[in-house]
Scaffold this motif. Structure first.
Motif, PDB file in Angstrom:
ATOM      1  N   PHE A  84      39.237  44.302  42.125  1.00  0.00           N
ATOM      2  CA  PHE A  84      39.938  44.222  40.844  1.00  0.00           C
ATOM      3  C   PHE A  84      40.091  45.622  40.285  1.00  0.00           C
ATOM      4  O   PHE A  84      39.363  46.555  40.646  1.00  0.00           O
ATOM      5  CB  PHE A  84      39.170  43.335  39.846  1.00  0.00           C
ATOM      6  CG  PHE A  84      37.794  43.846  39.496  1.00  0.00           C
ATOM      7  CD1 PHE A  84      37.585  44.623  38.370  1.00  0.00           C
ATOM      8  CD2 PHE A  84      36.708  43.560  40.313  1.00  0.00           C
ATOM      9  CE1 PHE A  84      36.319  45.102  38.048  1.00  0.00           C
ATOM     10  CE2 PHE A  84      35.434  44.031  39.997  1.00  0.00           C
ATOM     11  CZ  PHE A  84      35.241  44.810  38.860  1.00  0.00           C
ATOM     12  N   ALA A  85      41.056  45.773  39.410  1.00  0.00           N
ATOM     13  CA  ALA A  85      41.253  47.011  38.644  1.00  0.00           C
ATOM     14  C   ALA A  85      41.392  48.214  39.581  1.00  0.00           C
ATOM     15  O   ALA A  85      42.281  48.256  40.419  1.00  0.00           O
ATOM     16  CB  ALA A  85      40.136  47.186  37.630  1.00  0.00           C
ATOM     17  N   THR A  86      40.509  49.196  39.419  1.00  0.00           N
ATOM     18  CA  THR A  86      40.626  50.453  40.165  1.00  0.00           C
ATOM     19  C   THR A  86      39.776  50.432  41.423  1.00  0.00           C
ATOM     20  O   THR A  86      38.884  49.609  41.593  1.00  0.00           O
ATOM     21  CB  THR A  86      40.171  51.636  39.303  1.00  0.00           C
ATOM     22  OG1 THR A  86      38.770  51.485  39.023  1.00  0.00           O
ATOM     23  CG2 THR A  86      40.947  51.701  37.993  1.00  0.00           C
ATOM     24  N   LYS A 130      45.295  43.245  38.367  1.00  0.00           N
ATOM     25  CA  LYS A 130      44.953  41.966  37.725  1.00  0.00           C
ATOM     26  C   LYS A 130      44.306  40.964  38.686  1.00  0.00           C
ATOM     27  O   LYS A 130      43.327  40.317  38.341  1.00  0.00           O
ATOM     28  CB  LYS A 130      46.203  41.354  37.089  1.00  0.00           C
ATOM     29  CG  LYS A 130      46.674  42.091  35.840  1.00  0.00           C
ATOM     30  CD  LYS A 130      45.664  41.952  34.702  1.00  0.00           C
ATOM     31  CE  LYS A 130      46.107  42.690  33.443  1.00  0.00           C
ATOM     32  NZ  LYS A 130      47.275  42.077  32.807  1.00  0.00           N
ATOM     33  N   VAL A 131      44.866  40.776  39.871  1.00  0.00           N
ATOM     34  CA  VAL A 131      44.298  39.777  40.785  1.00  0.00           C
ATOM     35  C   VAL A 131      43.617  40.431  41.985  1.00  0.00           C
ATOM     36  O   VAL A 131      43.219  39.759  42.934  1.00  0.00           O
ATOM     37  CB  VAL A 131      45.377  38.786  41.275  1.00  0.00           C
ATOM     38  CG1 VAL A 131      45.967  38.023  40.105  1.00  0.00           C
ATOM     39  CG2 VAL A 131      46.474  39.494  42.060  1.00  0.00           C
ATOM     40  N   GLY A 132      43.469  41.721  41.926  1.00  0.00           N
ATOM     41  CA  GLY A 132      42.824  42.460  42.999  1.00  0.00           C
ATOM     42  C   GLY A 132      42.879  43.945  42.688  1.00  0.00           C
ATOM     43  O   GLY A 132      43.348  44.354  41.622  1.00  0.00           O
ATOM     44  N   VAL A 133      42.440  44.754  43.628  1.00  0.00           N
ATOM     45  CA  VAL A 133      42.397  46.192  43.409  1.00  0.00           C
ATOM     46  C   VAL A 133      43.774  46.811  43.652  1.00  0.00           C
ATOM     47  O   VAL A 133      44.516  46.386  44.529  1.00  0.00           O
ATOM     48  CB  VAL A 133      41.327  46.843  44.317  1.00  0.00           C
ATOM     49  CG1 VAL A 133      41.645  46.637  45.795  1.00  0.00           C
ATOM     50  CG2 VAL A 133      41.165  48.322  44.003  1.00  0.00           C
ATOM     51  N   ASP A 477      41.183  46.030  31.929  1.00  0.00           N
ATOM     52  CA  ASP A 477      41.676  46.862  30.823  1.00  0.00           C
ATOM     53  C   ASP A 477      43.203  46.962  30.901  1.00  0.00           C
ATOM     54  O   ASP A 477      43.766  47.333  31.934  1.00  0.00           O
ATOM     55  CB  ASP A 477      41.049  48.253  30.920  1.00  0.00           C
ATOM     56  CG  ASP A 477      41.290  49.093  29.669  1.00  0.00           C
ATOM     57  OD1 ASP A 477      42.291  48.853  28.968  1.00  0.00           O
ATOM     58  OD2 ASP A 477      40.473  49.995  29.399  1.00  0.00           O
ATOM     59  N   GLU A 478      43.879  46.635  29.800  1.00  0.00           N
ATOM     60  CA  GLU A 478      45.339  46.652  29.767  1.00  0.00           C
ATOM     61  C   GLU A 478      45.918  48.061  29.917  1.00  0.00           C
ATOM     62  O   GLU A 478      47.100  48.223  30.214  1.00  0.00           O
ATOM     63  CB  GLU A 478      45.846  46.014  28.472  1.00  0.00           C
ATOM     64  CG  GLU A 478      45.586  44.517  28.375  1.00  0.00           C
ATOM     65  CD  GLU A 478      46.308  43.711  29.441  1.00  0.00           C
ATOM     66  OE1 GLU A 478      47.366  44.160  29.914  1.00  0.00           O
ATOM     67  OE2 GLU A 478      45.788  42.635  29.813  1.00  0.00           O
ATOM     68  N   SER A 479      45.076  49.071  29.717  1.00  0.00           N
ATOM     69  CA  SER A 479      45.564  50.454  29.864  1.00  0.00           C
ATOM     70  C   SER A 479      45.602  50.900  31.324  1.00  0.00           C
ATOM     71  O   SER A 479      46.046  52.012  31.631  1.00  0.00           O
ATOM     72  CB  SER A 479      44.673  51.420  29.068  1.00  0.00           C
ATOM     73  OG  SER A 479      43.374  51.492  29.631  1.00  0.00           O
ATOM     74  N   LEU A 480      45.139  50.026  32.222  1.00  0.00           N
ATOM     75  CA  LEU A 480      45.055  50.415  33.622  1.00  0.00           C
ATOM     76  C   LEU A 480      46.423  50.774  34.198  1.00  0.00           C
ATOM     77  O   LEU A 480      46.543  51.711  34.987  1.00  0.00           O
ATOM     78  CB  LEU A 480      44.427  49.278  34.442  1.00  0.00           C
ATOM     79  CG  LEU A 480      44.348  49.513  35.956  1.00  0.00           C
ATOM     80  CD1 LEU A 480      43.474  50.728  36.263  1.00  0.00           C
ATOM     81  CD2 LEU A 480      43.823  48.284  36.670  1.00  0.00           C
ATOM     82  N   GLY A 481      47.467  50.039  33.819  1.00  0.00           N
ATOM     83  CA  GLY A 481      48.798  50.315  34.355  1.00  0.00           C
ATOM     84  C   GLY A 481      49.240  51.739  34.081  1.00  0.00           C
ATOM     85  O   GLY A 481      49.723  52.433  34.990  1.00  0.00           O
TER      86      GLY A 481
END
Length: 551
Positions: A84-86, A130-133, A477-481
């Protein structure tokens, strides 16, 4: 197996007559529509031949297990699916799972990565991590496996259309760690046919996708001998709503298509067939699921021996990973999912899986928290070390019910495969919408049964509660994009752009011919080309698949 007079005695003396008015259900049947009797006797196995149909564990037709000792020598790989995420956050989760006793890694990628798009693509907005790294370049792959020795850990990657690119990234990072490609082990899902019929994360048209798959087969046969080059996946077909019999048929139908495509490309069967692996769902109907795994193993052995004429035992073996059924998890009363997962996991173990992922209780709501992931892993460990179900190979062998279900599932799957053959093989069947219609009809029938209360789902249409308190959930975190867009811009700003352009131009030129594309993809990722750039290069040559709606 039995004499006729004995069977007649059994039918006469052991048949039970029931009063329909006293039964709790009008009919009893499996997900595949196989009627379930009150009880089973030798009469249900009148034509059963233990030598031909059952055999010994580790021997053709491998009904009982692919290994003579089953789990007595080695337990299944406990491979928890995570990501997930990073890359940094996923790396921390992997190291946590390894510390908790997981014995293999399984990487979940986010949706942009799965469809070959970088995080700065317009269509990636709101989906990054969101659904993976989120993985885009070799920089991300380095961080994903930092401090994880790739010669010691087996890694499965759930990736399909861009599978060649992710494998190339993995090999490049292994090389940077000083690990020989001959030392790395793992699996790429790489099963594109089920994407067209059930899941939807495709990029290229079917026949161009098959070219990439056979290129991977050939490349790994020479360069990465311990890598499983494909995980032929019935899991997602079952998640889309098919029955157990359909899961067997369409999964093995895809397998037949991949074997034939490789043979047509000039590969020798024994060079790639032993590295084929499969991926099945473990659903709620315990006995049918145990029988399903046994039937699939036997049917594949017969297909490889009779259709493809191989006498090589390793080429006849169906080795498979299992994941418990995500589609059975409920947002209502999520702790109930722990019980569902335990039942499904036991079916997989009793059915002889080589590798297992157990879903977490909160996955109907969000990606799993560390606590939920630990409970899911502990479920496997309790099965392995406390239940003793792993101490005997194929413990249900000889059961009148299990053997009867195994025979019936094999027969029903064989009938569906015959229909696929009539349509010209699985690629043609998909193009004509046959498996899609079968899956849709089964899914509709199940949903209708749930809505009418004929199929009970505990906590959903019966035994409900009000005022539930939802558990703490993992939130990305929504700032990830924005963070990932900045990172990819930095990669492009500092790399040798001329080298990237040259590698991508060479890849596109090769895509017009018959050259194996894997070495060119490896060269491109080493030059820091991104997944999106490589896939766009192939899109320009191969085109993109447009879904055909099936009604």
């Amino acid at each position: 197996m039995y004499q006729k007079d004995f069977l007649e005695q059994v039918r006469t003396q052991l048949t039970v007559t029931e009063d329909p008015a006293k039964l709790r259900e009008r009919t009893f049947a499996t997900s595949s529509g196989i009627p379930l009797k009150n009880s089973y006797t030798p009469a249900d196995l009148a034509d059963f031949d233990p030598l031909k149909d059952l055999g010994a564990p580790g021997k053709y037709p491998f009904t009982r297990h692919v290994q003579p000792s089953g789990y007595r020598g080695r337990l299944w790989t406990m491979r928890q699916y995570a990501g997930f995420a990073t890359a940094e956050e996923s790396n921390a989760r992997y190291r946590y799972l390894l510390e908790q006793g997981t014995t293999g890694l399984s990487v979940a990628f986010d949706l942009p990565t799965q469809i070959g798009m970088d995080p700065d693509h317009a269509m990636a907005l709101g989906e990054v991590g969101k659904v993976g790294v989120s993985i885009s370049s070799i920089h991300d792959m380095r961080r994903l496996f930092q401090d994880i020795p790739l010669d010691k850990v087996s890694t499965s990657m759930t990736i399909n259309a861009p599978a060649a690119v992710l494998l190339a990234l993995y090999l490049a990072v292994a090389e940077e760690q000083g690990v020989s490609w001959k030392q790395v082990s793992g699996t790429i899902q790489n099963d594109i046919l089920k994407e067209y019929m059930a899941r939807g994360t495709y990029i290229f048209p079917p026949r161009q996708s098959l070219r990439l798959i056979t290129d991977i087969f050939a490349f790994c046969a020479e360069q990465v001998p311990n890598w499983n080059t494909i995980s032929i996946s019935g899991y997602h077909i079952r998640e889309a709503g098919c029955t157990a019999a359909q899961e067997i048929a369409f999964t093995l139908g895809d397998g037949i298509a991949y074997v034939q495509a490789a043979l047509d490309a000039g590969l020798k069967l024994e060079a790639f067939a032993p590295r084929l692996s499969f991926f099945f769902n473990a659903h709620n109907q315990f006995f049918e699921e145990v029988a399903k795994f046994r039937a699939a193993r036997r049917l594949w052995a017969r297909i490889m021996k009779e259709r493809f004429k191989t006498t090589d035992a390793k080429s006849q073996m169906l080795r498979f990973h299992t994941q418990t059924a995500g589609s059975t998890l409920t947002a209502q009363q999520p702790d109930n999912n722990i019980v569902r997962t335990a039942v499904q996991a036991m079916a997989a173990v009793c059915g002889g899986t080589q590798s297992l992922h157990t879903n977490s209780r909160d996955e109907a709501l969000a990606l799993p928290t560390e606590v939920s992931a630990r409970i899911a892993l502990r479920t496997q460990q309790i099965l392995a070390y406390e239940s003793r179900v792993a101490d005997v190979v194929d413990p249900f062998a000889g059961s009148y019910l299990i053997e009867s279900l195994t025979d019936e599932l094999e027969a029903r799957a064989s009938a569906l495969l015959a229909k696929v053959d009539e349509l010209g093989g699985m690629v043609s069947a998909i193009e004509r919408g046959f498996p899609q219609r079968e899956i849709q009809n089964a899914a509709y029938a199940y949903q209708k049964a749930v809505e009418q209360g004929e199929q009970v789902v505990v906590g959903v249409n019966r035994f409900t509660v009000t005022g539930e308190t939802m558990p703490e959930l993992l939130r990305v975190d929504e700032s990830l994009g924005a963070q990932r867009r900045a990172e990819i811009a930095k990669v492009r700003a500092v790399r040798d752009q001329a080298a990237v352009d040259a590698r991508l131009a060479a890849l596109r030129a090769a895509a017009t011919g018959t050259e194996n594309l894997m070495p060119l993809i490896v060269a491109a990722v080493k030059a820091e080309a991104t997944i999106g750039e490589i896939c766009d290069t192939l899109r320009a040559e191969f085109g993109e698949y447009q879904e055909q709606l099936v009604f």
